[in-house]
Enzyme design. Structure first.
Site, PDB file in Angstrom:
ATOM      1  N   GLU A 139      -5.055  -0.675  -7.869  1.00  0.00           N
ATOM      2  CA  GLU A 139      -4.666   0.090  -8.464  1.00  0.00           C
ATOM      3  C   GLU A 139      -6.468   0.112  -9.672  1.00  0.00           C
ATOM      4  OE1 GLU A 139      -3.588   3.084  -7.649  1.00  0.00           O
ATOM      5  OE2 GLU A 139      -1.738   2.588  -6.100  1.00  0.00           O
ATOM      6  N   TRP A 144      -7.762   4.858  -2.074  1.00  0.00           N
ATOM      7  CA  TRP A 144      -7.211   3.772  -1.741  1.00  0.00           C
ATOM      8  C   TRP A 144      -7.357   3.100  -0.240  1.00  0.00           C
ATOM      9  CZ3 TRP A 144      -4.400   0.725  -4.171  1.00  0.00           C
ATOM     10  CH2 TRP A 144      -3.453   0.172  -3.929  1.00  0.00           C
ATOM     11  N   TYR A 171       1.657   1.618   5.506  1.00  0.00           N
ATOM     12  CA  TYR A 171       1.973   1.587   3.729  1.00  0.00           C
ATOM     13  C   TYR A 171       2.615   3.115   3.135  1.00  0.00           C
ATOM     14  CZ  TYR A 171       0.259   2.180  -1.271  1.00  0.00           C
ATOM     15  OH  TYR A 171       1.350   2.060  -2.899  1.00  0.00           O
TER      16      TYR A 171
END
Length: 198
Positions: free
Chosen positions: A41, A49, A19
């Site tokens: 998000e 995350w 990522y």
């Protein structure tokens, strides 16, 4: 294999490294991807995350590939179905926000021609390139994220506080917060100079 220097938050978990290397801070202009990251998000609020990245494929599957037109039509039965799915974050407020935000996302896209035009208009279509030496210097919010958050809330969006919006800006590449010695920063700086961006 060449040892690359990365932002410290990337760690050594493969999904996180991928990522960091291939998405975070790289400009995204596809409306479907912009909607996906907005949903993810918002889902992250209060979680890591990494947790969201691990659930991303499940989200893509049950949220119809993050097609906002389809998500906007979800009814209570679909919300119940999503609440029963252990592959995603089973939080009713976050799921309902994703559905409501899909409709609002489409409204904005109709008003501006695309959501991309709307969101990138805040930076005149060019990423904000910051100059941080260490991860500790990277802020959680900025006056710009405050402004965008306020606008989105006024339009009815949920889970768009300034911290979430700033993380969103980073994820879609509106902001380049890769630290000075990160190889991605150097890659992106090279692209910017190639394109004549000052």
């Amino acid at each position: 294999m060449e040892e690359r220097t990365r932002c410290s938050w990337a760690g050594d978990t493969p999904i996180y490294v991928d990522y960091h290397d291939n998405e975070w801070g790289r400009p995204t202009h596809d409306d479907r991807e912009l909607f996906e990251l907005l949903v993810l998000e918002g889902a992250q609020a209060g979680l890591s995350w990494l947790t969201i990245l691990k659930k991303r494929e499940a989200y893509r599957e049950v949220f119809d590939g993050f097609d906002p037109a389809k998500v906007a039509r979800y009814d209570e039965a679909k919300v119940q179905e999503l609440m029963a799915n252990a592959g995603i974050v089973r939080n009713r407020r976050k799921i309902e926000a994703a559905v409501a935000n899909a409709g609002l996302f489409l409204d904005v896209a109709r008003e501006f021609g695309s959501f991309d035009t709307f969101i990138w208009g805040y930076v005149d279509g060019e990423p904000v390139v910051n100059h941080w030496e260490t991860q500790a210097e990277v802020p959680a919010t900025t006056p710009l994220s405050d402004c965008i958050s306020k606008d989105l809330k006024k339009r009815g969006f949920k889970f768009v506080g300034s911290t979430i919006v700033y993380a969103y800006m980073q994820s879609i590449g509106m902001v380049n917060d890769h630290v000075a010695d990160c190889f991605v920063r150097r890659e992106l700086a090279g692209k910017s100079s190639d394109e004549g961006i000052s």
